[in-house]
Write an enzyme that holds these catalytic residues in place. Structure first.
Site, PDB file in Angstrom:
ATOM      1  N   GLY A   1      -8.042  -2.629   1.471  1.00  0.00           N
ATOM      2  CA  GLY A   1      -9.452  -2.977   1.352  1.00  0.00           C
ATOM      3  C   GLY A   1     -10.256  -2.525   2.561  1.00  0.00           C
ATOM      4  O   GLY A   1     -11.404  -2.089   2.440  1.00  0.00           O
TER       5      GLY A   1
ATOM      6  N   HIS B   1       0.808  -1.220   0.000  1.00  0.00           N
ATOM      7  CA  HIS B   1       0.000   0.000   0.000  1.00  0.00           C
ATOM      8  C   HIS B   1       0.843   1.273   0.000  1.00  0.00           C
ATOM      9  O   HIS B   1       0.291   2.372   0.081  1.00  0.00           O
ATOM     10  CB  HIS B   1      -0.930  -0.008   1.211  1.00  0.00           C
ATOM     11  CG  HIS B   1      -1.730  -1.264   1.334  1.00  0.00           C
ATOM     12  ND1 HIS B   1      -2.696  -1.614   0.426  1.00  0.00           N
ATOM     13  CD2 HIS B   1      -1.684  -2.279   2.248  1.00  0.00           C
ATOM     14  CE1 HIS B   1      -3.227  -2.785   0.769  1.00  0.00           C
ATOM     15  NE2 HIS B   1      -2.630  -3.207   1.862  1.00  0.00           N
TER      16      HIS B   1
END
Length: 281
Positions: free
Chosen positions: A207, A189
């Site tokens: 997510g 990320h």
């Protein structure tokens, strides 16, 4: 077989102490883009989105989640692991500050043919009793086909009507860099080279960040901006979302629950979250 179902589901649970306060709550909310005073200012007006339960305790919570993949009976390649679905059930409103014990175990292992699905259950309680129960469904590619139970279907088809509400939520280019400060340090990320190695053009948003953004949209749009009304929130991670994109959240209101979906506007409504259900009072 790398996954021994009997050994995994009968293993002794692992425990960890979780501690958090208003600073952790506010940081989490800011990681979602929730910057209004009822989410970002300490004091009696500060409320807590139930999705905070996914990060409460920061590295302690994340460590126990990863630890579920090293319990007896489980030997898997982390490169084959995907977070497939998430459900949080809150037994009472999440407090602004707390000290609690989290107990983690493998609740079930399902056989999806080409993949196995581990249900990692985390139950959290403080001195007053249960606070929340979290179920994360972890897909392990290549480990299915062992003749086990396929598990229940969690598919929730929205009504064949136009959504009751549709909202857009823009995200920042640095959204993932801020969100990861709440405890998920996965370089997928943040690090472009790591993301490319994993098969993505650039780092993807967590997510669980999209999950929190969607829950907040439901709360402020259909629940009078009262996070305390949420009883549970479940979702399936249907696709990737990149920081800087716009999330389109469609909602259908039913008695006691809201059905929702989330898509990426800039990529022709590519699916991000599906089968999302928010149960409420």
């Amino acid at each position: 077989m790398p996954i021994d179902v009997a050994a995994a589901t009968s293993a002794e649970p692992r425990s960890a102490e979780l501690v958090w306060d208003h600073r952790d709550v506010i940081l989490y909310h800011l990681g979602l883009g929730a910057n209004t005073l009822n989410y970002a200012l300490e004091g009696p007006g500060l409320q807590v989105l139930p999705s905070f339960a996914t990060v409460a305790g920061g590295s302690a919570a994340a460590g126990e989640a990863r630890g579920g993949l090293s319990l007896p009976g489980i030997e898997v390649d982390l490169a084959a692991v995907l977070h497939g679905a998430q459900r949080i059930e809150v037994h009472r409103p999440v407090p602004v500050r707390g000290r609690a014990v989290q107990t983690s175990r493998v609740a079930d292992v399902y056989d999806k043919g080409k993949a196995a699905v581990l249900v990692l259950r985390r139950e959290v309680a403080d001195e007053q009793g249960p606070l929340w129960t979290s179920d994360a469904q972890i897909f392990v590619r290549g480990e299915g086909g062992f003749g086990g139970d396929r598990g229940p279907s969690a598919r929730t088809t929205p009504p064949g009507t136009a959504p009751d509400r549709t909202v857009l939520r823009a995200t920042r280019e640095d959204q993932a860099l801020l969100y990861r400060l709440s405890g998920d340090w996965n370089p997928l990320h943040a690090d472009p080279e790591f993301a490319k190695h994993a098969g993505f053009d650039r780092p993807i948003l967590h997510g669980l960040c999209s999950y929190g953004i969607t829950l907040k949209a439901v709360v402020e749009t259909l629940l009078g901006d009262d996070a305390g009304r949420v009883r549970s929130c479940s979702t399936r991670f249907a696709g990737v979302f990149f920081p800087g994109e716009t999330l389109c959240i469609r909602m259908w209101s039913e008695p006691g629950r809201v059905l929702a979906s989330a898509t990426a506007v800039e990529r022709d409504d590519a699916p991000v979250l599906a089968d999302t259900v928010v149960e409420h009072s």
